[in-house]
Design a protein around this motif. Structure first.
Motif, mmCIF file in Angstrom:
data_model
loop_
_atom_site.group_PDB
_atom_site.id
_atom_site.type_symbol
_atom_site.label_atom_id
_atom_site.label_comp_id
_atom_site.label_asym_id
_atom_site.label_seq_id
_atom_site.Cartn_x
_atom_site.Cartn_y
_atom_site.Cartn_z
ATOM 1 N N UNK A 160 0.831 -1.208 0.000
ATOM 2 C CA UNK A 160 0.000 0.000 0.000
ATOM 3 C C UNK A 160 0.862 1.254 0.000
ATOM 4 N N UNK A 161 2.036 1.192 0.608
ATOM 5 C CA UNK A 161 2.942 2.338 0.544
ATOM 6 C C UNK A 161 3.407 2.566 -0.892
ATOM 7 N N UNK A 162 3.706 1.467 -1.593
ATOM 8 C CA UNK A 162 4.116 1.583 -2.990
ATOM 9 C C UNK A 162 2.992 2.161 -3.835
ATOM 10 N N UNK A 163 1.763 1.741 -3.556
ATOM 11 C CA UNK A 163 0.617 2.260 -4.300
ATOM 12 C C UNK A 163 0.421 3.737 -4.026
ATOM 13 N N UNK A 164 0.536 4.121 -2.765
ATOM 14 C CA UNK A 164 0.357 5.520 -2.391
ATOM 15 C C UNK A 164 1.399 6.397 -3.074
ATOM 16 N N UNK A 165 2.641 5.922 -3.113
ATOM 17 C CA UNK A 165 3.703 6.685 -3.764
ATOM 18 C C UNK A 165 3.472 6.740 -5.271
ATOM 19 N N UNK A 166 3.121 5.593 -5.860
ATOM 20 C CA UNK A 166 2.962 5.530 -7.316
ATOM 21 C C UNK A 166 1.826 6.418 -7.804
#
Length: 419
Positions: free
Chosen positions: A315-321
């Motif tokens: 979810x952190x990767x999604x938020x950043x992306x």
């Protein structure tokens, strides 16, 4: 911290107790057994339950024995609401909810080792009890004039609808749990939210009347924001701990968006961050609030506790992306679905002009506005700037065949979901 009670106080997790001095002495003099009950009227636990589970976990880490009780019997009745009679759920529905909650609690406490947590269901000792035994052996210890003073009961009695004997009896059933756990496991402490204080103290009184023993109660405060609204509610919907009811992405985003005025309170209550760590995060809130370091820490810690480290990284990767700091194509299909579900958007077919997609998803008000945004370099699809006002959404723009992420400016996002 000198003991577990001091830590709970510092973390803002003590609203009231039956006798603070006696409870402190009991906790300091050796391991005690403590329990908290959880209502299976919904198929998942929610944010408020997580507060209680956090207290149980801290108690267990301090060497005390903890019991997690799922209300297979009390869930069939329901704690009285102050405004209306509950719609009773059937036994199979409650049984399924009990099973789901039992699975959910598993990773949140330590159920292995010398001081393993216990998971119990109050249906086990309530179901065999006959109506006559209930009235003779338990009912005789309760006084109606005291029972009607409970706030929810009093409000219902003043209403035209009144209250059924079924819901009126709820506090007796919950009190029986304390008596049973005292008898079978020498449990001497019950914890719960401050809104349950009347039910909790009913159990304390019952144990004293029947067994002549002194037992304890501790209520945690209801966590509220700066305007006094309960946390865990958003437009009437709870923040659930089950991933199929609140996705890990939505769960993470909820805590990421906590206001500055409340984030330190939640860090203390819900994470294992030390006094020094929280002091540093509080300093950053005051000096560099735009970095949202405290919120990121809170969201990561709580999401990891509930959903695991892998889910947090996803979810952190999604938020950043989503905001251009990573490749959207690298997200898994499940994470992409969760992330785009949280965005405003619209269903559009392959071949839809980007101009029309910007309008359909609500990022702009008209086609002329969409053309102007594209002409000024302010529109992108999947973080790739769109420069051609005649561009269309191609097959490959729908990541995993699910959705294309549209952006106007830096922060305005929407999902063009494949129709």
């Amino acid at each position: 911290m000198t003991d577990i009670f001091d830590e709970l106080q510092w973390r803002g997790l003590v609203a009231q107790t039956t006798d603070e001095a006696a409870l402190r002495e009991a906790l300091a003099s050796g391991p005690v057994t403590v329990y908290c009950g959880f209502d299976p009227s919904a198929p998942s636990l929610h944010f408020g339950n997580f507060v209680q589970l956090s207290v149980l976990r801290r108690m267990q880490q301090a060497g005390h024995h903890v019991i997690c009780l799922v209300g297979g019997s009390t869930g069939l009745i329901g704690d009285p609401k102050p405004d209306a009679e509950r719609v009773l759920q059937d036994k199979d529905t409650i049984a399924r909810s009990v099973e789901r909650i039992q699975r959910l609690v598993g990773p949140l406490l330590d159920f292995e080792g010398d001081n393993a947590a216990e998971l119990v269901n109050n249906l086990d000792w309530t179901a065999p009890l006959s109506a006559l035994d209930f009235l003779r052996d338990v009912g005789q210890h309760f006084r109606v004039n005291q029972m009607i003073r409970k706030e929810a009961v009093a409000r219902r009695l003043e209403s035209e609808q009144g209250i059924s004997y079924t819901e009126f009896s709820y506090q007796i059933l919950q009190a029986m749990d304390y008596l049973e756990l005292y008898r079978s496991r020498r449990c001497v402490l019950q914890i719960g939210g401050s809104d349950q204080w009347g039910n909790i103290t009913a159990g304390v009184d019952l144990v004293h009347r029947v067994e002549g023993a002194t037992v304890h109660a501790l209520a945690t405060p209801l966590l509220v924001d700066s305007e006094g609204r309960k946390f865990g509610k958003s437009e009437g919907n709870a923040v659930w701990l089950s991933a199929d009811m609140t996705s890990p992405y939505a769960f993470y985003q909820y805590f990421l968006n906590v206001e500055d005025a409340s984030v330190v309170t939640m860090l203390k209550a819900l994470t294992d961050r030390t006094m020094d760590e929280i002091a540093e995060l509080e300093k950053q809130v005051a000096e560099e609030p735009y970095r949202r370091t405290a919120q990121r820490t809170l969201a990561a810690d709580v999401t990891t506790r509930v959903h695991g480290a892998d889910a947090t990284r996803s979810v952190q990767a999604a938020s950043e992306a989503l905001f251009g700091k990573g490749d959207l194509a690298d997200l898994t299909e499940a994470t992409l679905r969760d992330a785009t579900t949280e965005l405003a958007g619209a269903d559009v077919p392959v071949g839809t002009p980007v101009v029309e997609a910007l309008v359909a998803t609500g990022l702009v008000e008209s086609r002329n506005a969409a053309r102007r945004v594209i002409g000024e370099g302010g529109a992108s699809v999947n973080n790739v700037k769109v420069s051609d006002v005649e561009a269309v959404l191609a097959e490959g723009d729908f990541l995993h065949g699910v959705a294309a992420v549209l952006k106007r400016g830096r922060r305005n996002l929407a999902a063009a979901r494949r129709a």
